[in-house]
Design an enzyme around this catalytic site. Structure first.
Site, PDB file in Angstrom:
ATOM      1  N   VAL A  11      16.938  -5.912 -12.945  1.00  0.00           N
ATOM      2  CA  VAL A  11      17.928  -6.985 -12.843  1.00  0.00           C
ATOM      3  C   VAL A  11      17.280  -8.367 -12.983  1.00  0.00           C
ATOM      4  O   VAL A  11      17.716  -9.190 -13.790  1.00  0.00           O
ATOM      5  CB  VAL A  11      18.702  -6.879 -11.502  1.00  0.00           C
ATOM      6  CG1 VAL A  11      19.524  -8.134 -11.248  1.00  0.00           C
ATOM      7  CG2 VAL A  11      19.599  -5.652 -11.525  1.00  0.00           C
ATOM      8  N   THR A 121      22.271  -6.042  -4.670  1.00  0.00           N
ATOM      9  CA  THR A 121      23.475  -5.425  -4.100  1.00  0.00           C
ATOM     10  C   THR A 121      23.296  -5.305  -2.586  1.00  0.00           C
ATOM     11  O   THR A 121      22.369  -4.638  -2.123  1.00  0.00           O
ATOM     12  CB  THR A 121      23.685  -4.027  -4.722  1.00  0.00           C
ATOM     13  OG1 THR A 121      23.761  -4.189  -6.142  1.00  0.00           O
ATOM     14  CG2 THR A 121      24.945  -3.367  -4.205  1.00  0.00           C
ATOM     15  N   PHE A 152      26.305  -6.588 -12.415  1.00  0.00           N
ATOM     16  CA  PHE A 152      26.995  -5.385 -12.900  1.00  0.00           C
ATOM     17  C   PHE A 152      26.345  -4.782 -14.141  1.00  0.00           C
ATOM     18  O   PHE A 152      26.904  -3.880 -14.752  1.00  0.00           O
ATOM     19  CB  PHE A 152      28.467  -5.711 -13.205  1.00  0.00           C
ATOM     20  CG  PHE A 152      29.215  -6.186 -11.991  1.00  0.00           C
ATOM     21  CD1 PHE A 152      29.807  -5.273 -11.123  1.00  0.00           C
ATOM     22  CD2 PHE A 152      29.306  -7.536 -11.692  1.00  0.00           C
ATOM     23  CE1 PHE A 152      30.476  -5.707  -9.989  1.00  0.00           C
ATOM     24  CE2 PHE A 152      29.967  -7.977 -10.559  1.00  0.00           C
ATOM     25  CZ  PHE A 152      30.565  -7.054  -9.702  1.00  0.00           C
ATOM     26  N   PHE A 249      33.847   6.305 -18.562  1.00  0.00           N
ATOM     27  CA  PHE A 249      33.454   7.113 -17.388  1.00  0.00           C
ATOM     28  C   PHE A 249      34.287   8.375 -17.228  1.00  0.00           C
ATOM     29  O   PHE A 249      34.514   8.831 -16.126  1.00  0.00           O
ATOM     30  CB  PHE A 249      33.475   6.261 -16.109  1.00  0.00           C
ATOM     31  CG  PHE A 249      32.273   5.364 -16.036  1.00  0.00           C
ATOM     32  CD1 PHE A 249      31.171   5.728 -15.274  1.00  0.00           C
ATOM     33  CD2 PHE A 249      32.204   4.198 -16.780  1.00  0.00           C
ATOM     34  CE1 PHE A 249      30.043   4.935 -15.243  1.00  0.00           C
ATOM     35  CE2 PHE A 249      31.079   3.400 -16.763  1.00  0.00           C
ATOM     36  CZ  PHE A 249      30.004   3.766 -15.988  1.00  0.00           C
ATOM     37  N   LEU A 250      34.751   8.922 -18.343  1.00  0.00           N
ATOM     38  CA  LEU A 250      35.454  10.214 -18.299  1.00  0.00           C
ATOM     39  C   LEU A 250      34.631  11.255 -19.058  1.00  0.00           C
ATOM     40  O   LEU A 250      35.195  12.112 -19.722  1.00  0.00           O
ATOM     41  CB  LEU A 250      36.857  10.087 -18.908  1.00  0.00           C
ATOM     42  CG  LEU A 250      37.921   9.434 -18.025  1.00  0.00           C
ATOM     43  CD1 LEU A 250      39.279   9.453 -18.720  1.00  0.00           C
ATOM     44  CD2 LEU A 250      38.037  10.123 -16.670  1.00  0.00           C
ATOM     45  N   CYS A 260      21.459   3.035  -8.728  1.00  0.00           N
ATOM     46  CA  CYS A 260      22.609   2.331  -8.137  1.00  0.00           C
ATOM     47  C   CYS A 260      23.685   3.241  -7.572  1.00  0.00           C
ATOM     48  O   CYS A 260      23.961   3.187  -6.371  1.00  0.00           O
ATOM     49  CB  CYS A 260      23.212   1.386  -9.168  1.00  0.00           C
ATOM     50  SG  CYS A 260      22.098   0.034  -9.558  1.00  0.00           S
TER      51      CYS A 260
END
Ligand code: NAD
Length: 446
Positions: A11, A121, A152, A249-250, A260
């Site tokens: 990050v 985070t 993100f 995300f399917l 994460c």
């Protein structure tokens, strides 16, 4: 603007090169001397597409510097971004010790009116907690603000995700500080949402937990598909076209991993438990994912009876393609259980082998190509959906194996490519298996 970044991991480094690319003067600080040495000469310690080019450009343009010294790095900084790790503690909560240490070191060097941005985070309330720590450790009468700005980006597309993010979240109790952070990002033209620090902190966890739950949901549908003879790819396509659901995300597979999702879902559950909220959906998300990571070994046991003495070739080790990150990668569990069951495991990954050796070096072997891995293998397991694997010539690959058996944990191949092989046993996830050329051709599921 003059920006300092604390922590040059996935990050911090991605943020640093992107902020310097849009014209800011950025100094990255890390306690890891080796990392800083490498970065100073333009070598990235992590694999991230496009990163090394930006690194070289901005070092050459003298907009990007690296140091291990807080004193030197914070000298002129108007904004200090903290991007140190917040790993999982044994009780599921987030370990804030790196953040606490960084906060104390920053406080010691803090100048008047600086804005400290927490990008790591962190659980709800952490921004307030860190502000208190800094107030206790900075010189008297220094005024500063702590602003939440969760990240993100996805590893593997970190540069693109930073430059073209869907949104930027700024959590602040102080309007001017929020405006200054907004200004830092202004040339990127990304929608900004300003909230309280507590809401910003929760947005990050809620987003990751939602995405992880979406993965566990489609994996449960995949398991159902195998039992009822449906195809999860078609089911997901049909679901995803509904705008309320969306296509992302399917993808059914062998579960999520990485630095994460696993820790963030657990940390959110921990926060819920501390607040006496029964968030049992998250418990199920975690349980389903654990089962799913064991799926390929389960299938191999059903197929072979025992894997003792079998040579299993693992294609892919990183937790996802386009990264060398092995944190919580499903490959670790798979390799460990196969070797415990007496299998001989040989693995190949385009970029993660060095990191994988640190974790699995004592128990498995590593190869330098798909060809070497597959030679004389009793079965292949596809663990990471690298493009190199998706592009494989399946028909010629299986010719060098002892048995033409593929357990595809990421549904890399379409039916036509599998059916083009004379002999093959192909076991995908949530789709009918294809067993061809042994006895009578049949489709089945394990
Ligand atoms: P990382 O482990 O790759 O990097 C952390 C860096 O911080 C390391 O280089 C370490 O040496 C350095 N560091 C530790 N203590 C320090 C200190 N006191 N001073 C200076 N440097 C210090 O971590 P990461 O993956 O970049 O994640 C950082 C944070 O961002 C975490 O909270 C993570 O949850 C969050 N996050 C990560 C991702 C991701 O995809 N990796 C995405 C979004 C958010």
């Amino acid at each position: 603007m003059r920006v300092a970044i604390i922590g040059t991991g996935y990050v911090g480094l991605s943020t640093g090169v992107c902020l310097s690319e849009i014209g800011h003067h950025v100094t990255c600080i890390d306690i890891d001397e080796q990392k800083i040495k490498q970065l100073r000469i333009g070598i990235s310690p992590i694999y991230e597409p496009g990163l090394e080019d930006l690194l070289a450009n901005n070092i050459a343009a003298e907009r990007l510097r690296f140091t291990t010294s807080y004193k030197e790095g914070l000298e002129l900084a108007e904004i200090i971004i903290i991007a140190v790790g917040t790993p999982q503690r044994d009780d599921g909560g987030a370990d804030l010790s790196y953040l606490e240490k960084a906060a104390k070191d920053i406080a010691y060097h803090l100048k008047q009116n600086t804005i400290v941005v927490i990008k790591s985070t962190v659980p709800v309330g952490t921004n307030e907690y860190i502000k208190k720590i800094m107030e206790e450790h900075c010189r008297k009468n220094i005024s500063f603000e702590v602003v939440s700005n969760p990240e993100f980006l996805r590893q593997g597309s970190a540069i693109q995700d930073t430059m073209q993010a869907d949104r930027i979240i700024i959590g602040s109790e102080n309007k001017e500080a929020a405006e200054k952070v907004r200004e830092m990002y202004s040339s990127l033209n990304i929608p900004v949402i300003v909230t309280s620090t507590r809401s910003a902190e929760l947005i990050k966890y809620a987003s990751n937990a939602f995405l992880a739950s979406k993965i566990s949901f489609i994996n449960e549908i995949a398991n159902l598909c195998e039992s009822v003879g449906a195809d999860v790819i078609d089911v997901a396509k049909g679901m995803g076209k509904d705008k309320r659901i969306g296509e992302a995300f399917l993808y059914a597979g062998i579960g999520y991993g990485g630095s994460c999702f696993p820790k963030d879902v657990k940390a959110l559950l921990h926060t819920a438990q501390l607040n006496k909220i029964n968030f049992s959906m998250l418990e199920q998300t975690i349980a389903i994912n654990n089962d799913q990571q064991a799926l390929l070994v389960k299938k191999a046991l059903i197929r072979f009876g025992s894997v003792k003495g079998k040579k299993i070739a693992l294609l892919g080790l990183a937790f996802k393609p386009e990264t060398d990150d092995m944190r919580e990668a499903p490959s670790i569990k798979i390799a460990r259980s196969l070797t415990q069951l007496g299998a001989e495991v040989i693995a190949y990954d385009p970029v993660a082998i060095n990191n994988a050796k640190k974790i699995l070096g004592d128990i498995i072997q590593f190869a330098s190509s798909v060809h070497e891995t597959a030679t004389n293998a009793d079965a292949i397991m596809i663990v990471t959906e690298w493009k190199e694997f998706k592009d494989l010539e399946v028909a010629s690959l299986i010719k060098i194996m002892k048995h033409p058996i593929i357990f595809d944990g990421r549904n890399c191949f379409n039916e036509d490519r599998i059916r083009a092989c004379d002999i093959i046993e192909y076991y995908p996830v949530g789709r009918p298996a294809i067993v061809k050329g042994m006895d009578n051709e049949r489709t089945t599921s394990l």
